[in-house]
Design an enzyme around this catalytic site. Sequence first.
Site, PDB file in Angstrom:
ATOM      1  CB  CYS A   5      -0.959  -0.032   1.185  1.00  0.00           C
ATOM      2  SG  CYS A   5      -2.383   1.080   0.968  1.00  0.00           S
ATOM      3  CG  HIS A  19      -4.223  -3.531   3.209  1.00  0.00           C
ATOM      4  ND1 HIS A  19      -3.088  -3.218   3.920  1.00  0.00           N
ATOM      5  CD2 HIS A  19      -4.643  -2.375   2.625  1.00  0.00           C
ATOM      6  CE1 HIS A  19      -2.824  -1.925   3.776  1.00  0.00           C
ATOM      7  NE2 HIS A  19      -3.756  -1.396   3.001  1.00  0.00           N
TER       8      HIS A  19
END
Length: 512
Positions: A334, A449
């Site tokens: 991320c 994630h």
Amino acid sequence: MAKKLMIQGTMSGVGKSALTAGFLRLFAREGLKCAPFKSQNMALNSGVTADGLEMGRAQIMQARAARTEPDVRMNPILLKPEGDRKSQVVFRGQAIGSYSSTEYFAKRGDFLPDVVSCFESLSAENDVIVIEGAGSPAEINLNVKHNDIVNMGLAEAVDAPVLIAADIDRGGAFAQCLGTYEWLRPEEKARVKGFLFNKFRGDPSLLVPGPEMLLERTGVPLLGVVPYADIDLDDEDSLAERLQLKEGAGTALLDIAVIRLPHISNFTDFIPLTISGISSVRYVERAEDLGEPDLIILPGTKTTMDDLRWLKGRGLAEKIRGFAAAGGQVFGLCGGYQMLGETLSDPAGNDGGGEEEGLGLLHTKTFFSAEKTLQQCRGFFGDPADGPEISGYQIHAGVTEGTDLPMNYLVPADGKISEQGLKESPGTVPGNRVPEGAVSGNICGTYIHGIFDTADFLRTFLKELAEANGKSLPADIPIESRREREEKDFDLLADTLEEHVDMKAIRCLMGL
């Protein structure tokens, strides 16, 4: 309407989230339809529901303990810190703006009708709701009656009995319980039906005559002494315990170093990487502590630009570049993925503003915007023809473009390719799969994630990591999926509560 139980604490970190999960699993095993509830969660650990809404990961974990699907009504308010005095407010799964602590505190009471509405709609659909408080009801500077929507104010609004939990492993549990109780108003004291001591190591008989003295002073019984349990469930937002190396961490085959960014988010992504004897995870915030790991991970962050500047100021950026130039494996997730690129641009000031040079380890560029990507995803790692399956979720601002090979190929849930997918990676491959992430030799990054939660991917990832470092994994490496490990922890918690807590008294006070 559902029967209710509320778990409050003498302070943050006493284990309210895990206790809530344990009670939920215990009741769910009895065939009751259960749900967790936490009105306000302050955390940088968040997840995405099936309908693309954002909520705290602790409540997502608790929903799984309850054997139900996560629903933003279980966590109507999520505060995501952007600094010491400012947080993004996510209400019913959507960001509604950023507020200073003073601004939010002044208007917090305005949210109570909506919080109660969420609770009541859940209550109408379930047999049991276990509510988690926040911090401590004795924080009298925060729990002002007119705007307390997290502890006793919420308990009164939904008419819930309260258990107060203390972490006895830290010491001072009797004083914590007594002090917390004494700070409550008379009507709040009447709601406290029992105390719980959590994380106890030793023989409970050694606590005598403490429980009797506590009962004499408060009129409230100690309903359980819960022993310390070695579990790895999603924390609300505390790295304190994970910063301590676990036993055997230094002797594991693979040493994984996660950079502890100031605003690190979703660090629970890395729980599956800790496998006894195989791989260990340590958190690093100083260049001199980095050493020579087998893998460096740059994690997610709420403030990518600021944390990238911090990385450079600490000398860690230079250290990571040198490590990569020598062939070391680097993985970005991320915000960490964004940092690995050449540039990060934020002309509208959505992530601090300006432009920042990245680490230059991937041929990518990131452009920030107000638009936030929130979606669950699934696909394949590497070659879409035979790569292991992956699943997880994306929760990020910004679009990343580049020329490196993709790390993953995603399968659109509806069989179509989203505008965001087209924008990030134009084109598809056979099977209508969208390229995601980037790989350039020993460097790779992804927006997904939860990618380590899948056993097949984790096994492949660790195998390739070992080989890149001239090592080999045992043929019978015992790797379980995150969900399998979690299920064992839920049942361990439920068994522990059934054995060490007066569940007969608790069922009675709940009206079960």
